[in-house]
Motif scaffolding. Structure first.
Motif, PDB file in Angstrom:
ATOM      1  N   CYS A 199      20.977  14.067 -45.401  1.00  0.00           N
ATOM      2  CA  CYS A 199      20.682  12.788 -46.054  1.00  0.00           C
ATOM      3  C   CYS A 199      21.177  11.574 -45.262  1.00  0.00           C
ATOM      4  O   CYS A 199      20.466  10.576 -45.135  1.00  0.00           O
ATOM      5  CB  CYS A 199      21.279  12.760 -47.461  1.00  0.00           C
ATOM      6  N   ALA A 203      13.143   7.193 -49.523  1.00  0.00           N
ATOM      7  CA  ALA A 203      13.466   6.010 -48.717  1.00  0.00           C
ATOM      8  C   ALA A 203      12.556   5.925 -47.487  1.00  0.00           C
ATOM      9  O   ALA A 203      12.077   4.840 -47.134  1.00  0.00           O
ATOM     10  CB  ALA A 203      14.937   6.043 -48.288  1.00  0.00           C
ATOM     11  N   ALA A 257      15.400   5.980 -42.199  1.00  0.00           N
ATOM     12  CA  ALA A 257      14.557   5.212 -43.121  1.00  0.00           C
ATOM     13  C   ALA A 257      14.759   3.716 -42.914  1.00  0.00           C
ATOM     14  O   ALA A 257      13.781   2.950 -42.829  1.00  0.00           O
ATOM     15  CB  ALA A 257      14.864   5.597 -44.567  1.00  0.00           C
ATOM     16  N   ALA A 258      16.006   3.294 -42.821  1.00  0.00           N
ATOM     17  CA  ALA A 258      16.294   1.871 -42.586  1.00  0.00           C
ATOM     18  C   ALA A 258      15.727   1.417 -41.243  1.00  0.00           C
ATOM     19  O   ALA A 258      15.186   0.312 -41.118  1.00  0.00           O
ATOM     20  CB  ALA A 258      17.805   1.629 -42.643  1.00  0.00           C
ATOM     21  N   LEU A 314      18.641   8.734 -44.111  1.00  0.00           N
ATOM     22  CA  LEU A 314      18.706   7.384 -44.668  1.00  0.00           C
ATOM     23  C   LEU A 314      18.817   6.332 -43.557  1.00  0.00           C
ATOM     24  O   LEU A 314      18.212   5.261 -43.654  1.00  0.00           O
ATOM     25  CB  LEU A 314      19.871   7.265 -45.654  1.00  0.00           C
ATOM     26  N   ASP A 341      23.330  14.637 -37.930  1.00  0.00           N
ATOM     27  CA  ASP A 341      23.334  13.275 -38.464  1.00  0.00           C
ATOM     28  C   ASP A 341      23.818  12.253 -37.445  1.00  0.00           C
ATOM     29  O   ASP A 341      23.286  11.149 -37.366  1.00  0.00           O
ATOM     30  CB  ASP A 341      24.213  13.199 -39.724  1.00  0.00           C
ATOM     31  N   ASP A 399      16.123  11.783 -52.171  1.00  0.00           N
ATOM     32  CA  ASP A 399      16.397  10.346 -52.027  1.00  0.00           C
ATOM     33  C   ASP A 399      16.055   9.856 -50.628  1.00  0.00           C
ATOM     34  O   ASP A 399      15.493   8.772 -50.463  1.00  0.00           O
ATOM     35  CB  ASP A 399      17.865  10.041 -52.338  1.00  0.00           C
ATOM     36  N   SER A 400      16.374  10.655 -49.635  1.00  0.00           N
ATOM     37  CA  SER A 400      16.071  10.279 -48.254  1.00  0.00           C
ATOM     38  C   SER A 400      14.571  10.266 -48.006  1.00  0.00           C
ATOM     39  O   SER A 400      14.042   9.364 -47.359  1.00  0.00           O
ATOM     40  CB  SER A 400      16.727  11.252 -47.280  1.00  0.00           C
TER      41      SER A 400
END
Length: 183
Positions: A136, A169, A143-144, A140, A108, A165-166
């Motif tokens: 995640c 996104a 994704a941003a 995330l 990460d 969720d990731s």
């Protein structure tokens, strides 16, 4: 001796040392050659033993030689420190169009660093981060970043435990984009 030859060759566009058992020491020597030789455009060091120290040396070389447009370090031992250094280089070398760090161990922390760098580089079109221990939090952040950098048209995050969720996104960030998305 090889570094001297690589550093002086004026017509060598591709530097490919795939599956050559290159470790950090050899990667440092290759980084010196990359810094000296402005004819290189593609650096492919797949299937070696390059860890953070070697990746940092290569990243520093990318800051000096801003003509490199493809870096692939697939299936090495690059960790978060190497990924952070490469992310920093990505912000300075804005000609890089392809970054392939598949099958390393950036986690990460490395994914977040790359995510922070992508909005500063509008030339990157291919980003491959499959099988890197990203969860995640890293996904995330990516994704941003993909929402901010719309030039990326090929993105691979397969083989990471990123969660629904990731994935959702990333798909939202990718919605109006044509290209290859592999999750």
């Amino acid at each position: 001796q090889l570094v001297d030859i690589l550093g002086k060759s004026s017509s060598m566009v591709l530097l490919s040392c795939r599956n050559c058992k290159i470790g950090d020491t050899e990667a440092g020597a290759i980084a010196t050659a990359i810094s000296r030789n402005r004819s290189f455009r593609i650096v492919n060091l797949d299937f070696n033993k390059i860890a953070d120290e070697g990746a940092v040396a290569i990243a520093n070389a990318l800051k000096e030689n801003n003509l490199i447009h493809e870096l692939t370090l697939r299936e090495n031992r690059v960790g978060k420190l190497g990924a952070i250094a490469i992310a920093n280089a990505l912000q300075q070398n804005t000609r890089i169009r392809e970054l392939n760090l598949q099958s390393n161990c950036i986690g990460d922390t490395g994914a977040v660093a790359i995510a922070k760098a992508l909005p500063f580089n509008n030339k990157v079109v291919n980003v491959y981060l499959a099988r890197n221990g990203i969860s995640c939090a890293g996904a995330l952040a990516l994704a941003a970043s993909l929402a901010a950098n719309t030039t990326v048209t090929s993105f691979n995050l397969r083989g990471n435990a990123v969660g629904k969720d990731s994935i959702d996104a990333i798909r939202r960030a990718w919605e109006d984009r044509k290209g290859v998305l592999q999750l």
